[in-house]
Design a protein around this motif. Structure first.
Motif, short mmCIF file in Angstrom:
data_model
loop_
_atom_site.label_atom_id
_atom_site.label_comp_id
_atom_site.label_asym_id
_atom_site.label_seq_id
_atom_site.Cartn_x
_atom_site.Cartn_y
_atom_site.Cartn_z
N LYS A 38 -17.33 26.57 -144.43
CA LYS A 38 -16.96 27.75 -143.65
C LYS A 38 -18.05 28.80 -143.60
O LYS A 38 -18.06 29.65 -142.72
N PHE A 66 -11.50 22.00 -134.84
CA PHE A 66 -10.67 22.41 -135.98
C PHE A 66 -11.39 22.25 -137.32
O PHE A 66 -10.78 22.34 -138.37
N GLU A 71 -13.85 27.56 -137.65
CA GLU A 71 -12.95 28.71 -137.88
C GLU A 71 -13.77 30.00 -137.93
O GLU A 71 -13.44 30.99 -137.27
N ASP A 75 -14.19 33.11 -134.95
CA ASP A 75 -13.96 34.52 -135.29
C ASP A 75 -15.19 35.36 -134.95
O ASP A 75 -15.09 36.41 -134.32
N SER A 96 -12.32 24.96 -128.01
CA SER A 96 -12.02 26.13 -128.86
C SER A 96 -11.46 27.29 -128.06
O SER A 96 -11.11 28.32 -128.63
#
Lengths: 224, 78
Positions: A38, A66, A71, A75, A96
């Motif tokens: 991440k 995904f 992620e 953002d 996305s």
């Protein structure tokens, strides 16, 4: 301080090394990002490279979308992080919903691999500032699912807001609506296109060096 | 399934191949996907809604595809 540009590697990515090399040639510091991590390691921009992430299973880009790294990218892209999606990366951006529409099977069903002429329609995005609007460039195109589709309303919106960034010249190679080769989001920080600028950055290996401007644009924008 | 307004070149290729094989009279072919999900418990409305959510967010791309969810009994012997 050099500008750090992350290049994501998904299982099945192919052009991550070429994208890293293009960043380096443009004067930036390429940073390898891993799909399962991440953390974006303080990069200033991100490139989603070409290839066949997760084997193109389900739909091109549908599973990559995904992955943990996405992620964070989703953002941060919404908060203004410059993101460039090339080919499979463009498919990931559409899956996305960072960019509207979808990429479908080429209308003639053949995988296409050729040098493609494009017109830069919008030279105000984070990735096209080193071009001029109306400029023609030639970079490789290689894909089986590059047909850009969206409903008429979305297409009209993209046109009206100047969000069609690249258009195919010399014949539509894949059935893309309105000859669209690449688009941007409202803010201009997220750009996706099917052709491959990272394969056109050196005279030795590319048909031109027309692709280098993508990478120098982002670096200039970030330094400014 | 691809929405009706989305071009389906694969379906068209299949349709064009049919007459060559002697299958006449097919005026259109659309190609889609089918997912079979097995669940342990009986399917109540909540479980069905979870599956629809799964389809909406992941199994289908609703920009270009429609989907239907159907419940089928599985033979206990399987």
């Amino acid at each position: 301080m050099t500008t750090r540009v992350g290049v994501v590697t998904f299982p099945g990515s192919l052009d991550d090394r070429d994208a890293q090399r293009a960043v380096k040639l443009a004067g930036g510091e390429p940073v390898a990002l891993w799909h399962g991590d991440k953390d974006l390691h303080q990069v200033d921009a991100v490139i989603l490279p070409g290839g066949f992430s997760y084997g193109d299973y389900l739909r091109c880009g549908a599973i990559a979308r995904f992955s943990p790294v996405m992620e964070t990218i989703i953002d941060q892209a919404r908060a203004g992080l410059p993101v460039l999606g090339i080919c499979n990366g463009f498919q990931v951006l559409c899956e996305s919903h960072l960019l509207p529409g979808a990429l479908t099977r080429n209308d003639h069903l053949h995988f296409i691999c050729r040098d493609q002429r494009l017109r830069v329609e919008n030279a105000a995005t984070a990735w096209t500032a080193d071009y001029t609007a109306g400029q023609e460039i030639t970079v490789p195109l290689k894909n089986g699912e590059g047909g850009y589709v969206a409903d008429e309303r979305t297409l009209d919106e993209l046109e009206a807001e100047g969000r069609v960034v690249f258009r195919y010249l010399g014949g539509n190679p894949n059935g893309s609506r309105r000859d669209i080769a690449g688009i941007t989001n409202e803010a201009g920080n997220v750009v996706g296109l099917m052709p491959h600028p990272e394969h056109a950055v050196e005279a030795l290996t590319g048909p031109t060096i027309d692709g280098l401007g993508f990478f120098t644009s982002a670096l200039r924008k970030l330094v400014a | 399934m691809l929405k009706p307004e989305i071009l389906d070149p694969q379906g068209q290729a299949v349709q064009r191949a049919l007459p060559r094989l002697g299958f006449e009279g097919v005026s259109d072919v659309r190609q889609g996907k089918r997912f079979e999900l097995e669940v342990a418990d009986p399917v109540d409305e909540a479980a069905l809604e979870r599956v629809r959510e799964m389809a909406r967010t992941f199994l289908a791309n609703t920009v270009i595809e429609d989907f239907h969810v159907r419940i089928e009994e599985v033979e206990a012997a399987r």
